[in-house]
Design a protein around this motif. Structure first.
Motif, PDB file in Angstrom:
ATOM      1  N   ASP A  10       0.854  -1.137  -0.091  1.00 29.73           N
ATOM      2  CA  ASP A  10      -0.106   0.003  -0.063  1.00 29.73           C
ATOM      3  C   ASP A  10       0.873   1.198   0.002  1.00 29.73           C
ATOM      4  O   ASP A  10       0.421   2.277  -0.564  1.00 29.73           O
ATOM      5  CB  ASP A  10      -0.875  -0.043   1.151  1.00 29.73           C
ATOM      6  CG  ASP A  10      -2.218  -0.840   1.044  1.00 29.73           C
ATOM      7  OD1 ASP A  10      -2.245  -1.401  -0.078  1.00 29.73           O
ATOM      8  OD2 ASP A  10      -3.063  -0.989   1.829  1.00 29.73           O
ATOM      9  N   TYR A  11       1.902   1.182   0.765  1.00 29.18           N
ATOM     10  CA  TYR A  11       2.840   2.614   0.677  1.00 29.18           C
ATOM     11  C   TYR A  11       3.583   2.726  -0.438  1.00 29.18           C
ATOM     12  O   TYR A  11       3.703   3.817  -0.777  1.00 29.18           O
ATOM     13  CB  TYR A  11       4.041   2.169   1.955  1.00 29.18           C
ATOM     14  CG  TYR A  11       3.560   2.616   3.212  1.00 29.18           C
ATOM     15  CD1 TYR A  11       3.113   3.921   3.469  1.00 29.18           C
ATOM     16  CD2 TYR A  11       3.297   1.732   4.248  1.00 29.18           C
ATOM     17  CE1 TYR A  11       2.689   4.349   4.972  1.00 29.18           C
ATOM     18  CE2 TYR A  11       3.043   2.023   5.582  1.00 29.18           C
ATOM     19  CZ  TYR A  11       2.491   3.217   6.042  1.00 29.18           C
ATOM     20  OH  TYR A  11       2.237   3.597   7.292  1.00 29.18           O
ATOM     21  N   THR A  12       3.627   1.483  -1.163  1.00 32.24           N
ATOM     22  CA  THR A  12       4.522   1.670  -2.458  1.00 32.24           C
ATOM     23  C   THR A  12       3.703   2.441  -3.358  1.00 32.24           C
ATOM     24  O   THR A  12       4.192   3.275  -4.177  1.00 32.24           O
ATOM     25  CB  THR A  12       4.777   0.378  -2.981  1.00 32.24           C
ATOM     26  OG1 THR A  12       5.755  -0.329  -2.094  1.00 32.24           O
ATOM     27  CG2 THR A  12       5.651   0.129  -4.443  1.00 32.24           C
ATOM     28  N   ASP A  17      -5.239   2.429  -5.124  1.00 35.41           N
ATOM     29  CA  ASP A  17      -5.538   1.288  -4.798  1.00 35.41           C
ATOM     30  C   ASP A  17      -4.986   0.684  -3.480  1.00 35.41           C
ATOM     31  O   ASP A  17      -4.558  -0.194  -3.583  1.00 35.41           O
ATOM     32  CB  ASP A  17      -4.933   0.500  -5.816  1.00 35.41           C
ATOM     33  CG  ASP A  17      -5.522  -1.166  -5.872  1.00 35.41           C
ATOM     34  OD1 ASP A  17      -6.761  -1.448  -5.413  1.00 35.41           O
ATOM     35  OD2 ASP A  17      -4.759  -2.083  -6.573  1.00 35.41           O
ATOM     36  N   GLN A  18      -5.572   1.392  -2.442  1.00 39.67           N
ATOM     37  CA  GLN A  18      -5.163   1.093  -0.909  1.00 39.67           C
ATOM     38  C   GLN A  18      -6.112  -0.251  -0.581  1.00 39.67           C
ATOM     39  O   GLN A  18      -7.177  -0.411  -0.976  1.00 39.67           O
ATOM     40  CB  GLN A  18      -5.353   2.266  -0.346  1.00 39.67           C
ATOM     41  CG  GLN A  18      -4.464   3.551  -0.692  1.00 39.67           C
ATOM     42  CD  GLN A  18      -3.000   3.122  -0.218  1.00 39.67           C
ATOM     43  OE1 GLN A  18      -2.532   3.060   0.903  1.00 39.67           O
ATOM     44  NE2 GLN A  18      -2.543   2.842  -1.290  1.00 39.67           N
ATOM     45  N   PRO A  56       1.910  12.461  -5.494  1.00 34.01           N
ATOM     46  CA  PRO A  56       1.979  11.996  -4.293  1.00 34.01           C
ATOM     47  C   PRO A  56       3.055  10.854  -4.079  1.00 34.01           C
ATOM     48  O   PRO A  56       2.862  10.129  -5.029  1.00 34.01           O
ATOM     49  CB  PRO A  56       0.718  12.032  -3.651  1.00 34.01           C
ATOM     50  CG  PRO A  56       0.122  11.537  -4.750  1.00 34.01           C
ATOM     51  CD  PRO A  56       0.307  12.253  -6.081  1.00 34.01           C
ATOM     52  N   THR A  57       4.092  10.896  -3.298  1.00 36.15           N
ATOM     53  CA  THR A  57       4.644   9.805  -2.996  1.00 36.15           C
ATOM     54  C   THR A  57       4.845   9.406  -1.367  1.00 36.15           C
ATOM     55  O   THR A  57       4.955  10.361  -0.814  1.00 36.15           O
ATOM     56  CB  THR A  57       6.129   9.812  -3.624  1.00 36.15           C
ATOM     57  OG1 THR A  57       6.885  10.920  -3.084  1.00 36.15           O
ATOM     58  CG2 THR A  57       6.317  10.053  -4.968  1.00 36.15           C
ATOM     59  N   PHE A  58       4.956   8.098  -1.122  1.00 37.20           N
ATOM     60  CA  PHE A  58       5.087   7.634   0.087  1.00 37.20           C
ATOM     61  C   PHE A  58       6.426   6.841   0.381  1.00 37.20           C
ATOM     62  O   PHE A  58       6.266   5.826  -0.358  1.00 37.20           O
ATOM     63  CB  PHE A  58       3.731   6.956   0.695  1.00 37.20           C
ATOM     64  CG  PHE A  58       3.486   7.263   1.830  1.00 37.20           C
ATOM     65  CD1 PHE A  58       2.159   7.607   2.245  1.00 37.20           C
ATOM     66  CD2 PHE A  58       4.200   7.074   3.024  1.00 37.20           C
ATOM     67  CE1 PHE A  58       1.631   7.934   3.490  1.00 37.20           C
ATOM     68  CE2 PHE A  58       3.618   7.268   4.331  1.00 37.20           C
ATOM     69  CZ  PHE A  58       2.657   7.775   4.656  1.00 37.20           C
ATOM     70  N   GLU A  59       7.381   7.285   0.890  1.00 33.42           N
ATOM     71  CA  GLU A  59       8.642   6.526   1.100  1.00 33.42           C
ATOM     72  C   GLU A  59       8.577   5.852   2.365  1.00 33.42           C
ATOM     73  O   GLU A  59       8.482   6.675   3.446  1.00 33.42           O
ATOM     74  CB  GLU A  59      10.009   7.312   0.892  1.00 33.42           C
ATOM     75  CG  GLU A  59      10.034   7.967  -0.455  1.00 33.42           C
ATOM     76  CD  GLU A  59      11.459   8.773  -0.494  1.00 33.42           C
ATOM     77  OE1 GLU A  59      12.523   8.101  -0.015  1.00 33.42           O
ATOM     78  OE2 GLU A  59      11.085   9.816  -0.654  1.00 33.42           O
ATOM     79  N   LEU A  60       8.697   4.470   2.395  1.00 36.32           N
ATOM     80  CA  LEU A  60       8.685   3.830   3.728  1.00 36.32           C
ATOM     81  C   LEU A  60      10.265   3.536   4.223  1.00 36.32           C
ATOM     82  O   LEU A  60      10.860   2.910   3.283  1.00 36.32           O
ATOM     83  CB  LEU A  60       7.749   2.544   3.481  1.00 36.32           C
ATOM     84  CG  LEU A  60       7.562   1.568   4.556  1.00 36.32           C
ATOM     85  CD1 LEU A  60       6.868   2.408   5.636  1.00 36.32           C
ATOM     86  CD2 LEU A  60       7.057   0.375   4.262  1.00 36.32           C
ATOM     87  N   TYR A  61      10.453   3.823   5.280  1.00 31.73           N
ATOM     88  CA  TYR A  61      12.022   3.716   5.763  1.00 31.73           C
ATOM     89  C   TYR A  61      11.942   2.381   6.838  1.00 31.73           C
ATOM     90  O   TYR A  61      13.147   1.916   6.894  1.00 31.73           O
ATOM     91  CB  TYR A  61      12.400   4.693   6.438  1.00 31.73           C
ATOM     92  CG  TYR A  61      12.278   6.073   5.600  1.00 31.73           C
ATOM     93  CD1 TYR A  61      12.910   5.889   4.405  1.00 31.73           C
ATOM     94  CD2 TYR A  61      11.843   7.277   5.815  1.00 31.73           C
ATOM     95  CE1 TYR A  61      13.118   7.251   3.613  1.00 31.73           C
ATOM     96  CE2 TYR A  61      11.710   8.367   5.079  1.00 31.73           C
ATOM     97  CZ  TYR A  61      12.444   8.254   3.758  1.00 31.73           C
ATOM     98  OH  TYR A  61      12.545   9.326   2.855  1.00 31.73           O
TER      99      TYR A  61
END
Length: 125
Positions: A10-12, A17-18, A56-61
């Protein structure tokens, strides 16, 4: 598929499409600007981001789980639809709690900056 794998996916692709079916119907959500209950309202918030935030972008660390607690570290970025298209970034963490059915019942976001700092990003040179 386990919930950590689903969250990572989902983060990617956020906000497209969550997987809303991983949230309890009465999920509690909180961030520095919002506080509400319900997956319907959560969907509306994500839909707002999808409609009004450009690129929008979501980077997951980090994504970790201990018992029923899931913690993430992330950065959310987007361009605001203003004539000069400022790129805004909020880094932070999320604390999620899952119930015995593996549904998220609480999702609390903490930002590494204040809401005013986010506003200021729109006007920096």
């Amino acid at each position: 598929m386990d919930i950590l794998t689903i969250l990572r996916q989902d983060y990617t692709r956020f906000p497209i499409d969550q997987s809303y079916d991983i949230y309890a119907e009465d999920v509690y959500f909180q961030d520095p600007l919002n506080r509400f209950r319900g997956v319907k309202r959560y969907r509306q918030m994500i839909s707002f981001i999808e409609k009004w935030f450009e690129h929008p972008t979501f980077e997951l660390y980090a994504l970790d789980r201990v018992d029923r607690a899931i913690t993430t570290r992330w950065a959310l970025s987007w361009n605001t639809p203003l004539p000069w298209k400022p790129r805004i970034t909020i880094s932070g963490k999320s604390e999620l709690v899952v119930n015995e059915s593996e549904l998220i019942v609480s999702h609390i976001d903490y930002w590494d900056c204040s809401p005013f700092d986010v506003v200021k990003q729109h006007f920096r040179g």
